[in-house]
Design a protein around this motif. Sequence first.
Motif, PDB file in Angstrom:
ATOM      1  N   ALA A   1       0.651  -1.430  -0.066  1.00 58.81           N
ATOM      2  CA  ALA A   1      -0.014   0.135   0.009  1.00 58.81           C
ATOM      3  C   ALA A   1       0.740   1.319   0.171  1.00 58.81           C
ATOM      4  O   ALA A   1       0.497   2.239  -0.495  1.00 58.81           O
ATOM      5  N   LEU A   2       1.876   1.126   0.752  1.00 55.95           N
ATOM      6  CA  LEU A   2       2.626   2.441   0.662  1.00 55.95           C
ATOM      7  C   LEU A   2       3.664   2.550  -0.483  1.00 55.95           C
ATOM      8  O   LEU A   2       3.929   3.492  -1.052  1.00 55.95           O
ATOM      9  N   ASP A   3       3.816   1.354  -1.187  1.00 56.45           N
ATOM     10  CA  ASP A   3       4.524   1.424  -2.638  1.00 56.45           C
ATOM     11  C   ASP A   3       3.621   2.345  -3.715  1.00 56.45           C
ATOM     12  O   ASP A   3       3.914   2.836  -4.369  1.00 56.45           O
ATOM     13  N   ALA A   4       2.160   2.262  -3.151  1.00 54.96           N
ATOM     14  CA  ALA A   4       1.202   2.720  -4.114  1.00 54.96           C
ATOM     15  C   ALA A   4       0.718   4.125  -3.435  1.00 54.96           C
ATOM     16  O   ALA A   4      -0.390   4.431  -4.074  1.00 54.96           O
ATOM     17  N   VAL A   5       1.162   4.654  -2.499  1.00 52.63           N
ATOM     18  CA  VAL A   5       0.666   5.929  -1.748  1.00 52.63           C
ATOM     19  C   VAL A   5       0.640   6.959  -2.853  1.00 52.63           C
ATOM     20  O   VAL A   5       1.227   7.354  -3.682  1.00 52.63           O
ATOM     21  N   ARG A   6      -0.659   7.670  -2.495  1.00 51.44           N
ATOM     22  CA  ARG A   6      -0.767   8.781  -3.333  1.00 51.44           C
ATOM     23  C   ARG A   6      -0.370  10.227  -2.417  1.00 51.44           C
ATOM     24  O   ARG A   6      -1.159  10.241  -1.497  1.00 51.44           O
ATOM     25  N   VAL A   7       0.120  11.318  -3.022  1.00 55.91           N
ATOM     26  CA  VAL A   7       0.384  12.479  -2.178  1.00 55.91           C
ATOM     27  C   VAL A   7       0.119  13.534  -2.950  1.00 55.91           C
ATOM     28  O   VAL A   7       0.214  13.597  -4.521  1.00 55.91           O
ATOM     29  N   SER A   8      -0.232  14.561  -2.405  1.00 55.98           N
ATOM     30  CA  SER A   8      -0.569  16.024  -3.213  1.00 55.98           C
ATOM     31  C   SER A   8       0.888  16.563  -3.925  1.00 55.98           C
ATOM     32  O   SER A   8       1.709  16.233  -3.397  1.00 55.98           O
ATOM     33  N   PRO A   9       0.655  17.438  -4.814  1.00 52.29           N
ATOM     34  CA  PRO A   9       1.934  17.858  -5.454  1.00 52.29           C
ATOM     35  C   PRO A   9       2.632  18.672  -4.402  1.00 52.29           C
ATOM     36  O   PRO A   9       1.991  19.442  -3.672  1.00 52.29           O
ATOM     37  N   GLY A  10       3.893  18.628  -4.441  1.00 48.58           N
ATOM     38  CA  GLY A  10       4.840  19.314  -3.222  1.00 48.58           C
ATOM     39  C   GLY A  10       4.705  18.616  -2.023  1.00 48.58           C
ATOM     40  O   GLY A  10       5.689  19.229  -1.315  1.00 48.58           O
ATOM     41  N   THR A  11       4.283  17.538  -2.158  1.00 53.88           N
ATOM     42  CA  THR A  11       4.363  16.851  -0.797  1.00 53.88           C
ATOM     43  C   THR A  11       5.751  16.084  -0.671  1.00 53.88           C
ATOM     44  O   THR A  11       6.073  15.604  -1.800  1.00 53.88           O
ATOM     45  N   LEU A  12       6.537  16.147   0.520  1.00 47.92           N
ATOM     46  CA  LEU A  12       7.668  15.361   0.655  1.00 47.92           C
ATOM     47  C   LEU A  12       7.329  14.163   1.415  1.00 47.92           C
ATOM     48  O   LEU A  12       6.909  13.955   2.475  1.00 47.92           O
ATOM     49  N   LEU A  13       7.794  13.154   0.683  1.00 50.37           N
ATOM     50  CA  LEU A  13       7.326  11.603   1.512  1.00 50.37           C
ATOM     51  C   LEU A  13       8.589  10.967   1.445  1.00 50.37           C
ATOM     52  O   LEU A  13       9.379  10.800   0.620  1.00 50.37           O
ATOM     53  N   MET A  14       9.142  10.699   2.646  1.00 51.19           N
ATOM     54  CA  MET A  14      10.165   9.633   3.023  1.00 51.19           C
ATOM     55  C   MET A  14       9.906   8.311   3.491  1.00 51.19           C
ATOM     56  O   MET A  14       9.030   8.208   4.521  1.00 51.19           O
TER      57      MET A  14
END
Lengths: 120, 690
Positions: free
Chosen positions: A16-29
């Motif tokens: 699920a984390l592999d396919a996570v969706r974030v809004s533009p400009g978001t930093l995901l670590m």
Amino acid sequence: MLEPLEATRVIARPAALDAVRVSPGTLLMRLALDDALVIGGDVQVDDPFAIVVPDSGWVAWRFGEDQLREALVRLCAFEIHAGLNQGMVAGLPAKIWIDGDRSLVIVAAAYAAEFEERFR
Amino acid sequence: MAVALLRQGIHPRGGGCICLGGDCPNCVVEVDGVAYVRSCQVAARPALEVARQTDTPRLPDESRPLETELRTAFADVVVVGQGESGLAAARDADGTVISFDAHRGEEAIGLYAGPTVVAKTPAGMVSVQCSRVVVATGAAEEQPICPGSELDGIFTKRAAESLRAAGIDLGDAVTIDEQPQRFEGSGRVEAVVTAAGDRIAASTVVVDLGLHPRSGLLRMGQGLEVEVVGDAALTDSLPPPPTEGVVCPCSDVTVSDLEAVWDRGFREMELLKRATLAGTGTCQGGVCLPHLRSYLAAKGVSTPAPFTARPLTRQATIGEVAAGYDLPPFRRTALHDEHLRLGATMDRFGAWWRPWRYPDPEAEYWSVRERVSLGDVSTLGKMEISGPDVVALLEKLYPCRVADLKDGQVRYALLLDERGYVLDDGLICRLSEHRFYLTFTSGGASFAEMWVRDWAETFDLDVRILDRTMSLGAINVTGPLARELLRRGGVDSPPAYLAHVDAAVFGVECRIVRLSFTGEVSFELHHPFSDSVELWRRLEEAGADLGSYPHGLDALFTLRLEKGHFIVGMDSEYDSTPRRLGLEWAARLSKPDFVGKQALLRTNRLPLNKRLLGWEMDGPAPIEGAILWQVATPVGQVTSARYSPVLAKTVMLGWLRSDPAEPEGISCDGRPVRHASHPFYDPDGARARA
């Protein structure tokens, strides 16, 4: 030097984390297979059992490339590369994010004072 | 520097064969207050302060900085030594290469797993993590072992060549190529008697006795990716066995000393080393190792291997050894500065700085018992856990029942290991069908996540685990007026005893958990780390007219002891079972299974050989750890002892280790002690449940 960091912590199935969706400009670590720290945006993860919670337990130091080389390299017990680095910095657990001109060091807020003292 | 000294007619150490290769202790001096410096490895420069090494070198004074920088570097290959073979190895290596050259003052002093090479350099310490190490350290010249070897005027062949190249006249130097019988002279050599018995007069003797590979780093790197090239890879041939004289000039070990320990039964290389200290000094066996091996071989020990090599190959200052080492950090809660503002004395507990005491200890205590008080419990372990298998996991982890908990309920729980021993304790809060919030002790927090994850993987259960210890603060609002203080914060319906609710307190979103460690009404407000200061100040302000005063750990320890609550690790021991602690009720043996159940079933059949009991006595509290006596027999010890202001007597927890039929006739600190059931205070818990 260090500033409070308002983030979101996401614990979910690795797939699920592999396919996570974030809004533009978001930093995901991606801290671990099942663990992500999200800064500055919305996150959607397809896992009904995911733990998605605000996390204010971090502080961050934003810096430029020169500062990194001067101040960080000598204190890191690991080799810094682009992207997410995790390990001990000045004997404290830390994360270093390197992405072009957007770089930051993140430590737990509980270590903030000690981190600043060790950096002086 | 050694050359400069010898040019002035000064033997750096006063005597002994000089090698100028860094392999012997015969040129050590004090340089700028640092002892055990090989003068042959230091470049002479103006203003260096050089003194003769004494048997009791002085300690560094404040004029010399102790701190040394550590630089961490990364490379594919590290080459140690920059002679011909080392240069070739560096040139031919694939990838990035870092080389150390002793001639530039760069000395590799340790080889560790990784491999990691640690070196002293003129710029400070360097630690290099690499994939491969090439040892190109060359070979050391054999030293003469015979009477008179401590005289001045004896040089190895290479040293003589270097000195001559430096323009130093060695006079009527005689060269010998076999171990001599002895040197003669007083202070300086006057003659050498060769192996054949010929006496040759000479004021300088050059010894050309062969080479032995410098194998220290190679031996240190056994099992690591280490390659050896050049003379360092030479097959080591043994010299003739020593018969007389000093074998180890660092520790002044003579052949007679070797004989003495051999006769006492020390007949292996490692034992010879430990018994005589040969090889443990400045040169780490550079001089003596071939001779020790030869000595043992002559005694019939077949092919004695060199002794184990360990870091450091060179002397290092405390500053160099400590370079880059950081003390373990101590965490600060978000309220750290609030405690300081309130005048608290802070102390380290577990991994945290915590307020031990505020300026008015009596107010700390009585505000809890009679009014209301705030306590910083942010250090508690906190974990969120969810998933389709979460109930199954928690049922296996905890010895209490979990499945029957309803949403919003809280249960106190022990955590046991496989042997049935108490690891930790805390709370289980059910948030929803598949989601729980767990708490652990402050000391157990760092361990808890590993423990829970490990068992989830072991049982192959599908759960999500998040340790929230450092991202959430927690404030305990406790005392008879705690409910009123919460009401002022906007909470009209606080949770019942052993329940929790999510609600805003003074606008801060909190998880309010109701339980009691102090014995009074208590609400733990778990909240975001960033809101801690705001929440604390609002509670402080709103509680001022209620007589609120914060309490620290010192007061908390008294309050909880009056209630008879044990603290894991303080009152419990490594083998404390629920039965020994008097907490059998916390382990439901009727459950199908849980970690530690089989061990409890077994040990519960054994006689109970020690119990944690409650005790009371008149007068002041004895020290914690004080012995409990039955007449003249020690039968246990006190784990917690406090004078109780509310009960006007000392209350204690302590182990009764032997098996007296009744715990009677017990004394402690020279005074009688009475066994007492606990809780000592409010035994039916009416105040906490109010």
